[in-house]
Write a protein that holds these residues in place. Structure first.
Motif: not given
Lengths: 337, 788
Positions: B524-527, B530-539, B590-594
């Motif tokens: 989970l790519l998170t700060g 705080v954990t947000f729903p915007t955090d990204l799950w990445i493989p 920006r994490a979804g794009f880079l």
């Protein structure tokens, strides 16, 4: 999306804000703050100051370090010791200017501080103004619009650029001592940034998104733009911008395009400053960590970074002009009528 | 070499098992334990032969198998909330039983209870908690919303993160390191309302189990905990239901037979109505909206005495909105939407193979999607119908397709063997943007950007474990898990040994120890905070290695007055690698794009601590006291000059006191007090001024006031503590019963820190002070519940 989340979170988290005392380690070591944003167009200049513990509140003038020793050198035999000319500003007395493409090293020391050092360069810039022409504009034929083409020959590696477009405009001084733009026969002229349009995906209005080559945007209007070379790495790329000048009765349309190549260090510093401003505004819950201001000054703070600018002055017909020929900023402001 | 060694161990275990099988004549009693009223299978029920001093517990599906020598025996079957049964059996051959337990309707005093509640005291598994749903329902909670995950936060070494959140940070782990299973399938975002409530509706849940360490080999893919939610099956005998009205939401559950004693269903739903209540009061030019719902569904069908199939489903969604108009009633408007949803569906086939083996096969899909959108419409030009409409939405998704088969083989009383296989197809779409501009007189612009598209990866695992009775007082669970992960550009493998040891020192004292090695392939790519729903799950992929770690734990367990009181002291040591963290200043949007590897740092983590847990398990007064001393650090090469620093949720002292008192058969009072020493905060330690950024003026006319952030997490936020109360009044009616509850959260109105941050005021010398945001102060709650 940031705006969306921030607004919604503010609604959710509109709780109680109180001032708290935190137990912060009291052993803070003050650091030298060395700053120089250099370009081949200017003499070597530094500002040197110091940091203080967070709990201290002081006037900026109290943070000046007047007794620093600043030595600038390159990889060859260049070496210059800068002199304090007052107000924490150190300048070369030898008339030396940075050379584009050369890496410089600075060492700074002052009593009571650790010696600091940094190195950077002003990246080379190869650009060319290709064309400016008037274009037809739909039904509003009374409003002239121009298209401007220019090119950048990108160097290998990661490069960042900044683009600004100015128009020479008349200024006057109002009753409150403020400056405003107002047409008049004898008003002083100066540069004023104007908006331009570009469809190029390399153009970014905000420095935050420059690293994203395909940042989704719907607006193509810019008041200054940042570019990265991700989409034209090591090639010569042509760009086209269009703009609509402000029309004055007494001042003819003169323009200036300013194109700069920024070093990585300067880009990182500029970007971090923008984030830092958000950080001190209040709780930015969308940030993963505090916005740390970028520094390349080892053992200290500040920035030592270069840039190279190409400036093109042209009128509506594409003719080059000189500042003295249009009296830019040549006299004191006249009172507004 | 390591593989060979493990293979030898497995072969030895099997040889030992076979030896046990042929060494004596034996008979097997197997079957299921059921609720007499609903025929719901009871999991975790104790099935024992007291005279021989051994027994077992039912598995997740109520199945048990007990092998003994042919004889006349007395079989004791018991479970919390049920009348125990002591039955005489003459065993001459293998026997299949369906044992029905009647729910307790009257209070029993301590003397009457022989084995009222299954205790972990006698189990090899350590660091495990199971809190009965009935107990969870009577604990005080925010706004009266019963919340299972918030109850789990009251256990030792379980942190909530920010105040009010349902997040779980277990033994120094991260939020993404919890394997949260709902009927065997993972849920990626178990939160409603930014984490203030969890998605698990207590009306639909039968059991929740938390494992903090010594993970069995059948669980894998996460480093820090297993949280196993099991939904109710649905009443096979009669229609029944439950409903509750609370301050911000209501819930309803309905269950009953589809074919009596053969097939049943359960449907449970919950919806918040704050948005509907606010609506009449929002008359200005700004409007807010917040709503969530969830639906749980389950159906099962008994195909034969040996076969049963289950169909489970879950759907939940959160949606927030903010709308602004230039003036009330204006047509022009800008609207922001944000939300997320979870979807889950599974089909499970259970089969009893002979009397000593049980198989469970699962097919399922789980999906998580987050979205954010901006819509604006405004009149343009001078024409009446001229307009500009702008819509932009951002989506992030993850979809898992899972297939799993698990076997349980109980050859004799000395072995309980589990083995199985699992395959998961992960599909990630970390970010896509849809943009639409519609302007009168112009062709609409419609732009879909999916920079990464869908990324697929596969995960496979095999496991085997055996719980062995090596001596009368010594039991060992040894297991091994082999996993392999195929990302789009990289492959990873893992060999994960698991070991648990149980030594019964006396009737009242036991010692346990465990070792577990784990690997986690999704991040989970998170700060850091705080954990947000915007955090990204990445493989995991090239340059993003899997998270891996091990945990060693040991503890001593003491039981008093026949299990009336249990005291445990556990210590643990945990090491983790492959933590990911955004680089300083990285923009999570920006994490979804880079390229993710360019945005992150990879580091290590370490945690150690000691836990004391004292529980009173029966009587009018029940509850527990938990205390944890812990230390958790992180280390990243490019952060904090490469030096180790305290984790954002490193809490040195953590105390929880949970008490429930039964005033009478119909009145209960409960209270919770929690205390936690302050979390670390990363705050400025120095300050300076700068002329500014690019092309800044050389003078100091408008200097920028900047801060030197200094070392990471050197300061501590103020301590956290609060007291919650609730009272429950129950009445039996002809049609069922109703419960009226009142409570208060944060009874003494403590202003606890939710976030601590610096803030600048542009007043002359630009004063910067530290602020604390406190959100949840004294909050009363009321709810009304019926069951029929």
């Amino acid at each position: 999306m940031r705006q969306c989340l921030t607004i919604l979170l503010f609604g959710v988290f509109c709780g109680c804000e109180t001032i708290v005392e935190l137990d912060i380690p009291s052993d803070y070591q003050a650091k030298l703050v060395v700053e120089s944003q250099f370009s081949p167009d200017s003499l070597w200049t530094f500002r040197v100051g110091k940091s203080v513990p967070y709990t201290e509140t002081v006037e900026p003038s109290e943070l000046i370090v007047p007794d620093a020793r600043i030595i600038i050198s390159d990889e060859n035999h260049f070496r210059d010791t800068l002199q304090h000319i007052g107000g924490g500003i150190y300048k070369t007395l030898q008339g030396h200017r940075p050379v584009s493409g050369t890496t410089y090293n600075v060492k700074a020391s002052a009593s009571g501080f650790s010696e600091v050092q940094a190195s950077s360069w002003a990246p080379p810039l190869q650009s060319e103004l290709l064309e400016i022409e008037s274009m037809e504009v739909g039904n509003s034929s009374d409003r002239e619009r121009y298209v401007l083409r220019f090119s950048i020959a990108d160097q290998p590696g990661s490069n960042y650029y900044n683009l600004n477009l100015y128009q020479v405009m008349p200024f006057c001084e109002d009753d409150n001592g403020g400056v405003r733009i107002e047409d008049g026969p004898s008003y002083t002229t100066n540069y004023w940034p104007i908006f331009f349009d570009s469809n190029s995906p390399s153009f970014h209005a905000f420095i935050e998104t420059v690293d994203d080559p395909i940042y989704p945007r719907i607006e193509n209007e810019f008041s200054g733009a940042f570019l990265s070379d991700q989409l034209f790495e090591a090639t010569t790329q042509e760009f086209e911008i269009t703009f609509e000048p402000t029309v004055f009765e007494f001042v003819s349309p003169y323009f200036m395009l300013e194109l700069s190549a920024l070093s990585d260090d300067l880009f990182a510093f500029e970007r971090s400053l923008e984030l830092h401003d958000y950080y001190l505004f209040g709780p930015d819950l969308t940030r993963s960590s505090p916005a740390v201001v970028y520094t390349n000054v080892v053992n200290g703070l500040g920035i030592f970074a270069g840039y190279t600018s190409d400036t093109y002055r042209f009128d509506a017909k594409g003719n080059e002009w000189q500042e003295d020929s249009v009296a830019v900023g040549s006299s004191n402001l006249q009172p507004c009528q | 070499m390591v593989v060979n060694r493990c293979l030898i161990i497995v072969l030895l275990l099997l040889w030992n098992t076979q030896a046990g099988l042929v060494s004596a004549q034996s008979v097997t009693i197997s079957g299921y334990v059921e609720d007499a009223m609903s025929s719901e299978r009871i999991l975790g029920a104790s099935v024992s032969i007291p005279a021989l001093q051994y027994g077992t517990t039912t598995n997740q599906f109520g199945f048990f198998s007990l092998t003994t020598e042919p004889a006349s025996i007395r079989l004791l079957v018991s479970h919390i909330g049920y009348q125990p049964i002591l039955d005489n059996l003459v065993l001459t051959r293998d026997t299949t039983l369906i044992v029905t337990l009647a729910p307790r309707t009257v209070r029993l005093d301590d003397v009457e209870v022989i084995a009222d509640r299954v205790s972990d005291f006698d189990k090899v598994q350590m660091s495990r908690h199971e809190i009965p749903i009935e107990q969870i329902e009577t604990l005080p909670v925010i706004l009266g919303e019963t919340d299972i995950q918030k109850t789990l936060q009251l256990l030792p070494s379980v942190q909530s993160g920010v105040e009010g959140s349902s997040g779980l940070y277990v033994r120094g782990g991260r939020a993404d390191q919890n394997l949260i299973l709902l009927d065997g399938l993972p849920l990626y975002n178990p939160n409603h309302l930014f984490g203030f409530f969890s998605v698990f509706n207590t009306s639909a849940m039968k059991r929740v189990e938390l494992i903090k360490g010594g993970f069995p080999a059948r669980y894998g893919g996460r480093l820090s905990s297993v949280i196993n939610y099991t939904m109710k099956e649905g009443n096979l005998k009669r229609f029944a239901g439950e409903g509750a009205i609370g301050v911000i939401s209501s819930r309803l559950m309905f269950e009953g037979p589809i074919v009596r004693n053969r097939a049943s269903f359960l449907v449970a739903g919950r919806r918040s109505y704050a948005d509907q209540l606010w609506r009449p009061f929002q008359v200005g030019r700004k409007r807010y909206g917040a709503a969530f719902y969830d639906i749980n569904m389950k159906a099962n069908y008994i195909l034969s005495p040996r076969d049963r199939i289950y169909l489970s489903g879950y759907a939940g969604e959160d949606r927030f909105s903010y709308e602004e108009r230039p003036f009330p009633g204006a047509n022009d408007r800008t609207r922001y939407d944000l939300g997320w949803h979870n979807r889950l569906a599974s089909l499970r086939w259970n089969r009893r193979i002979g009397d000593r083996m049980f198989a469970s096969t699962l097919f399922g899909v789980t999906q998580y999607r987050f979205f954010s959108a901006t819509h604006s419409s405004e009149s343009a030009g001078e024409g009446e119908g001229d307009f500009i409409k702008f819509d932009q939405s951002w989506h992030s998704r993850i979809v898992d397709w899972t297939t799993k088969i698990d076997f349980e083989f109980i050859p004799n009383t000395n072995h309980y063997i589990r083995f199985g296989a699992e395959g998961i197809l992960h599909r990630f779409s970390p970010g896509s943007t849809q943009t639409r501009l519609d302007e009168s007189g112009r062709s609409p612009i419609n732009l879909l950007q999916t920079p990464t598209g869908w990324i697929s990866s596969r995960q496979m695992a095999l496991y085997a474990e055996d719980e062995m009775q090596l001596q009368e007082a010594l039991r060992v669970t040894a297991g091994i898990r082999l996993s392999r992960y195929f990302s789009h550009d990289e492959q990873f493998g893992s060999l994960e040994p698991r070991l648990g040891v149980y030594v019964r020192v006396s009737d009242r004292t036991a010692v346990k120890a465990s070792f577990a090695r784990s690997k986690q392939y999704v991040h989970l790519l998170t700060g850091g905070g705080v954990t947000f729903p915007t955090d990204l799950w990445i493989p995991s992929m090239d340059r993003i290695t899997p998270q891996r770690g091990y945990q060693v734990a040991a503890g001593i367990y003491q039981s008093y007055r026949s299990g009336l009181y249990e005291v445990s002291v556990e210590g643990y040591l945990k090491r983790m690698k492959g933590h990911i963290e955004y680089k300083i200043g990285a923009d999570r949007f920006r994490a979804g794009f880079l390229d993710w590897p360019d945005l992150i740092e990879i580091g290590t983590g370490a945690s150690h601590g000691a836990e004391i847990f004292i529980e009173k398990r029966r009587g009018d007064l029940t509850g527990w006291v938990g205390y944890t001393w812990a230390k958790t650090t992180r280390q990243f090469e490019s952060l904090n000059a490469g030096l180790s620093f305290p984790d954002g949720f490193d809490r040195r002292h953590d105390v929880s006191v949970v008490m429930q008192y039964e005033l009478s058969g119909t009145k209960k009072i409960s209270a919770v007090w929690v205390y936690g020493s302050g979390y670390p905060v990363w705050v400025p330690t120095g300050r300076y001024v700068s002329p500014g950024g690019f092309r800044a003026s050389t003078d100091w006319l408008f200097p920028l006031h900047l801060v030197d952030t200094g070392p990471v997490n050197t300061a501590r936020a103020p301590d956290y503590h609060r007291l919650d109360f609730s009272m429950h009044f129950q009445k039996n009616r002809n049609w069922g019963e109703r419960t009226f509850s009142i409570g208060v959260y944060n009874a003494y109105n403590r202003k606890n820190p939710m976030f601590v941050y610096p803030k600048k005021y542009e007043t002359g010398d630009s004063v910067i002070s530290f602020r604390q945001l406190s959100l949840l102060q004294l909050i009363p709650a009321i709810s009304w519940q019926v069951s029929f």
